[in-house]
Design an enzyme around this catalytic site. Structure first.
Site, PDB file in Angstrom:
ATOM      1  N   LYS A   1       0.679  -1.299   0.052  1.00  0.00           N
ATOM      2  CA  LYS A   1      -0.025  -0.146  -0.024  1.00  0.00           C
ATOM      3  C   LYS A   1       0.909   1.408  -0.001  1.00  0.00           C
ATOM      4  CE  LYS A   1      -3.871   1.994   2.773  1.00  0.00           C
ATOM      5  NZ  LYS A   1      -4.871   1.639   3.808  1.00  0.00           N
TER       6      LYS A   1
ATOM      7  N   SER B   1      -9.887  -0.746   7.138  1.00  0.00           N
ATOM      8  CA  SER B   1      -9.222  -0.412   5.555  1.00  0.00           C
ATOM      9  C   SER B   1      -8.487  -1.774   5.147  1.00  0.00           C
ATOM     10  CB  SER B   1      -8.115   0.585   5.826  1.00  0.00           C
ATOM     11  OG  SER B   1      -9.127   2.016   5.758  1.00  0.00           O
TER      12      SER B   1
ATOM     13  N   SER C   1      -9.588   1.637   2.776  1.00  0.00           N
ATOM     14  CA  SER C   1      -8.835   2.554   2.113  1.00  0.00           C
ATOM     15  C   SER C   1      -7.843   1.641   1.378  1.00  0.00           C
ATOM     16  CB  SER C   1      -8.142   3.467   2.994  1.00  0.00           C
ATOM     17  OG  SER C   1      -7.308   2.694   3.968  1.00  0.00           O
TER      18      SER C   1
END
Lengths: 95, 500, 476
Positions: free
Chosen positions: B77, B176, B152
């Site tokens: 990420k 997330s 996210s």
């Protein structure tokens, strides 16, 4: 909670953000709506409850006072939008 | 052997046995990225050359490899700092920032022989539930390109689901990892707060952020967590292991043994079903799939226990108050001075700050900064921030009570399956409310996992959440593993973005 | 009307640790810009603070020495504000649970003894340095000082005069230096002081509106700024104007203060508990350990020197005014030097030599064994005091070998009375006029004759012996 345009401006000032003239009203209404929802917390009885900032009873996490070599300056400055080889440049600060 | 069909552990085994080279695996992954990521937009940065170079280097040491994931291609990420590689948090304000350091988690992965393919798309600064707030455009759900992959860590979930790498590392502040895992049909776990170093994870809400993996199945999750977990002296909130000599009192963790614990035996395990999590607002298909998952676990010998969890309505407000407060402070450092992007035109220092931040942050980030500034500001602190910290204590106590009665909790991950792109942006409050089943876990610092447990009528994946007590990762993963021995939801793969 | 000045102080003291408060970068003063920095102290994304064990220890020690109660369960808080010298845009400090509270510092001025109450003492990090470059009309940010550990010591508004303020600062400086927690060098900014001042009619119990003065870089500046500000406030009130609550900056060159441009917005620092640093919990055993390890402070030393060595109070104050000096004195005594002689050497030659060279006692090369040897040679009559002073000057800078120097230069005192008598007789014979002058009542002539004898003996004679023998011969 009654959110006013003045309050939004005050918060924007504190956080160094600009709320454009056209957005102010929408932002005010939005924050008011979100905060109105947050008010459900008022229904929760928290009398005598200690606010919990850290979830674990971990404490006294300390480092020894031993020097670790600093990072190369050019690496620290590499990402700066306005370096001059030895420092970070900013517009004149007024005292 | 079709590499695409292997789990990370299976690929690691094949690499170890010499059935496939690390370069072949990396090339296969990069080919998949090249073919499908144009549609998915799961990656912000692809580091193909670096990955192949690294693969070549690693191949030389394959005989001495001691990690079951040695040589397995994966991705990170884009809020995890990577030395010399652009780390953007999907924000304009970070520009082309390439940190001069690796995150603690990234270092551990490197030591375990991971091959990184690049950096994954996400909501800007991890603020969002759909990965649509990214400056680099929304990531898309490989099950339906018109839908969001969740957020996210949406890029991470989409990448793993579509086979762009065998696993991904995400972060979870209020769901997330779990929610996008659920929306994309992969398995993702957020471990106990403090078990994975946050050093080098660009902070959204420091007291809630935690790094974890998104994988094909629970066994892969266990293997990746075994690599990630461990004390890091650079993170004061990282917890000591049982073998650490750290002398102070506090919880200790047995690191590195999760994979060994996957027996699939869950006989006698008490699994709690909080009735409050199955009430109004829950999509019928989701309810049915999660209840069915409970039955599967029961079939493996677990005992189902119904219980109430009346503090649920307080979780979302307490979460958003705390998260936004910390975010308003954490994101103050982005000011156009030390790194990242600076506004082109400004008049003096104050204007430099204002212009850079106003133009550099997206609307959702600014909304949360303003909210956070409000709840901390003079006159409102007690009513909002302090009250939220008290609610956090009450919620943690409620979990403590629940874990007196059962070993694990089973709940939905989200009230619905993946929303259409654009649906959530128009109504932030509605988006916040969709985090209802995930945020309380972060407030209490608990471990929780999302596993695929079915599909709705539109063919979209549904996830079930297993929540454990502190350091209950082993029990959670074993229950998920047991479930996956009985089901094949986790083996379904989406076609989205696949030109073939 | 008679006016009373009411003053409270906020003093920032830099702790003498090797590394910064939250990272392993050196705290060394100076260094090229941004070379004592790392991702943590430059506030790079994702970096985290880890508290330096010694910062905690030094803060607790300071709290104990200032008679504070120590907070057993403490936390750090974030103070949020934007300024380019603060790269994270928040300062990690302590608001809600400072490490120490409710202390007292006894002070002594010409007006008598008094105790200044300490409101609180807390730990925090220093900010960086901004230097304006007029050539490019931009400001350079240097983060070498960022994260240097500080304690801030806040007093109650207990001061009434500049004298009291200076006495307190001297006492504070002395105590912290003795503890070894800070070198308190004002010129390097390791002791900085903000003055909160208001005035009120004498006898009133209400506080007037206060101003805060910054940029006070010496005790002299503090005293002048206090006088200036009290006068300014009294004038305003007398003229019927209001004192504005503001921050003022002292300009040492102009000998005046002026209001700093007010911040763009109200000071709303939005403090909240620092989530990245777990709480601090101090055990009784930890505190006992630190208490037991506290060094003897100056006041106790003064009392002991008076009692044990019979030194005058003046001598005691001089010697204990600096920890290194006191340690030097104690080492001399331990090596057998008579205390009063040791004290005289320190107050005379040692301080003289240091001040001539612009050195601090802790920077002195000369060691106690060297001076002790010199004192012993004088006591044993092997060196006369004047020659000893010459030897002192010769060995001071390098801590040279006293015996070798004396031998090399043939300076050993002549204790051969026969030889002295012989020389005296020779000098008397060679200076009949002086002898006549002396006998005629001119005492000065005696001094001249002594000088001649000393010259013949190259200054190595024992002056007492020369005096005695010359008087004897002149009477004869």
């Amino acid at each position: 909670m009654n959110i006013t345009a003045e309050l939004v401006d005050y918060l924007a000032g504190l956080s160094r953000l600009e709320v454009q003239e056209g957005d102010r009203q929408a932002m005010t209404a939005e924050l008011e709506r979100i905060l109105a929802y947050m008010d459900v917390l008022e229904r929760l009885d928290t009398q005598g409850v200690e606010p919990m900032s850290h979830v674990f009873p971990v404490k006294n996490v300390l480092r020894e006072d031993e020097v670790i070599p600093s990072q190369a300056r050019e690496e620290l400055l590499a990402g700066s939008p306005a370096p001059d080889g030895e420092a970070f440049l900013v517009p004149k600060t007024v005292e | 052997m079709v590499l695409r069909e292997l789990t990370a552990l299976e690929l690691g085994g094949a690499i170890k046995r010499g059935q496939v080279s690390i370069v072949e695996a990396a090339q296969a992954a990069l080919d998949a990225v090249a073919a499908r990521d144009g549609a998915l937009n799961a990656f912000i940065t692809v580091t193909g050359e670096r990955a192949l170079e690294r693969a070549q280097q690693l191949q030389a040491g394959v005989k001495d490899a001691d990690s079951p994931l040695y040589g397995v291609p994966m991705a990170l990420k884009d809020n995890l700092c990577t030395r010399g590689v652009k780390t953007s948090c999907a924000s304009k304000i970070l520009g082309d920032f390439a940190p001069p350091y690796d995150a603690g988690a990234v270092e551990r992965l490197a030591r375990a022989g991971a091959v990184s393919l690049g950096k994954l798309n996400m909501d800007e600064f991890a603020m969002g539930s759909t990965s649509e707030t990214s400056f680099y455009g929304p990531a898309r759900n490989p099950w339906d390109l018109d839908r969001a992959p969740g957020g996210s860590s949406g890029g991470a979930a989409a990448a793993v689901a579509a086979g762009l790498g065998w696993y991904a590392i995400g972060s979870d502040t209020g769901g997330s990892i779990r929610q996008p895992a659920s929306f994309c049909g992969v398995t993702g776990i957020k471990p106990t707060y403090g078990t994975v170093s946050r050093y080098g994870l660009i902070a959204y809400a420091s007291s809630l952020d935690q790094i974890g993996p998104l994988c094909r199945d629970a066994a892969d999750c266990a293997a990746v967590l075994d690599v990630l977990m461990g004390r890091d002296p650079r993170d004061a909130t990282s917890l000591p292991g049982l073998r650490d000599s750290w002398s102070d009192s506090g919880p200790r963790v047995d690191y590195g043994h999760l994979l060994d614990g996957l027996t699939g035996d869950i006989r006698g395990r008490r699994i709690g079903l909080p009735t409050d999590c199955f009430g109004d607002g829950l999509d019928g298909a989701v309810r049915a799939a999660v209840m069915q998952a409970a039955e599967v676990l029961k079939g493996r010998g677990a005992e189902l226990v119904e219980l109430s969890f009346p503090v649920l309505p307080y979780a979302v407000p307490a979460y958003y108050i705390i998260a936004c407060a910390e975010a308003s402070s954490n994101l103050s450092r982005f000011d156009g001075v030390k790194y990242g992007w600076r506004a082109e035109k400004y008049d003096g220092l104050a204007d430099l700050y204002r212009k850079t931040r106003t133009q550099g942050f997206g609307p959702e980030v600014k909304r949360r900064i303003l909210l956070g500034t409000f709840v901390l500001s003079s006159g409102y602190y007690d009513a909002y921030y302090k009250k939220a910290l008290q609610a956090k204590a009450v919620i943690k106590a409620a979990f403590d009570g629940a874990f007196q009665r059962c070993d694990l909790l089973l709940t939905p991950v989200a009230p619905t399956t993946a929303p259409r792109l654009g649906e959530s942006l128009s109504d932030p409050l509605k988006m916040y409310l969709s985090d209802i089943y995930t945020v309380s876990v972060n407030l209490a610092g608990l471990p929780a996992l999302s596993m695929p447990c079915g599909f709705d009528g539109k063919g979209l994946p549904i996830g079930a959440q297993l929540i454990g007590p502190h350091f209950g990762e082993g029990a959670i993963l074993n229950a998920a593993h047991a479930f996956q021995l009985e089901t094949d939801w986790h083996k379904r793969t989406p076609k989205g973005g696949d030109p073939a | 009307m008679t006016w009373e000045t009411v003053i409270g102080l906020e003093t920032h003291v830099e702790l003498a640790t090797k590394t910064k408060i939250f990272c392993g970068c050196t705290t060394q003063f100076g260094g090229a810009p941004n070379t004592h920095c790392c991702p943590v102290c430059t506030g790079m994304p994702g970096t985290l603070p880890v508290l330096n064990r010694r910062v905690l220890e030094f803060a607790v020690k300071a709290g104990l020495a200032l008679n504070c109660s120590i907070t057993r369960y403490g936390k750090f808080d974030r103070k949020n504000y934007f300024y380019p010298d603060l790269p994270k845009a928040y300062q990690i400090s302590q608001l809600y649970l400072p490490i120490a509270r409710d202390g007292a510092v006894p002070i002594h001025t010409d007006a008598g003894d008094k105790a200044i109450r300490i409101h609180e003492l807390h730990m925090e990090e220093d900010a960086g340095k901004l230097v304006h470059d007029p050539w490019i009309d931009q400001t350079r940010a240097d983060y070498n000082r960022c994260g240097v550990p500080l304690i801030e010591i806040v007093t109650e508004p207990d001061f009434r005069t500049a004298d009291e303020v200076i006495a307190y600062l001297e006492q504070l400086k002395e105590t912290l230096q003795y503890l070894g927690v800070s070198d308190c060098k004002m010129q390097e900014g390791s002791l900085r002081c903000d003055v909160n001042l208001s005035v009120r009619p004498l006898g009133s119990s209400e506080l007037g509106t206060r101003t805060e003065m910054k940029n006070l870089s010496s005790f002299k500046a503090i005293a002048r700024a206090i006088d200036y500000e009290a006068r300014r406030q009294i004038e305003r009130i007398t003229e019927g104007k209001r004192v504005v609550q503001e921050t003022r900056r002292w300009d040492e060159n102009k000998d005046a203060s002026y209001a700093m441009r007010s911040k763009e917005d109200a000071q709303d620092y939005r403090y909240f508990p620092e989530p990245d640093i777990p709480p601090i919990e101090l055990s009784e055993a930890y505190l006992d350990g630190l208490r037991a390890g506290l060094p003897e402070l100056a006041q106790a030393k003064r009392a002991r020197y008076q009692a044990d060595y019979g030194l005058p109070e003046y001598d005691c104050r001089m010697i204990t005014s600096d920890k290194a000096l006191a340690a030097f004195f104690e080492a001399l005594v331990a090596l057998g030097a008579p205390p009063k002689q040791g004290a005289n050497w320190i107050m005379g030659e040692v301080l003289g030599a240091l001040s001539a060279r612009g050195l601090e006692p802790r920077d002195m090369k000369l060691t106690a064994p060297t001076l002790a040897r010199l004192i012993a040679l004088v006591s044993e009559g092997k060196l006369n005091r004047n020659t000893a002073v010459k030897v002192f000057e010769a060995v001071f800078d390098t801590d040279g070998d006293v015996d070798a120097y004396v031998k090399e230069h043939g300076l050993e005192q002549v204790n051969d009375d026969g030889l002295v008598r012989e020389i005296c007789a020779k000098v008397l014979a060679a200076n009949p006029r002086s002898v006549a002058d002396f006998r005629g009542g001119k005492d000065k002539a005696f001094g001249f004759l002594v000088g001649q004898v000393m010259r013949e003996l190259k200054g190595k004679a024992n002056p007492q012996a020369v005096n005695a023998i010359l008087s004897q011969l002149l009477k004869g």
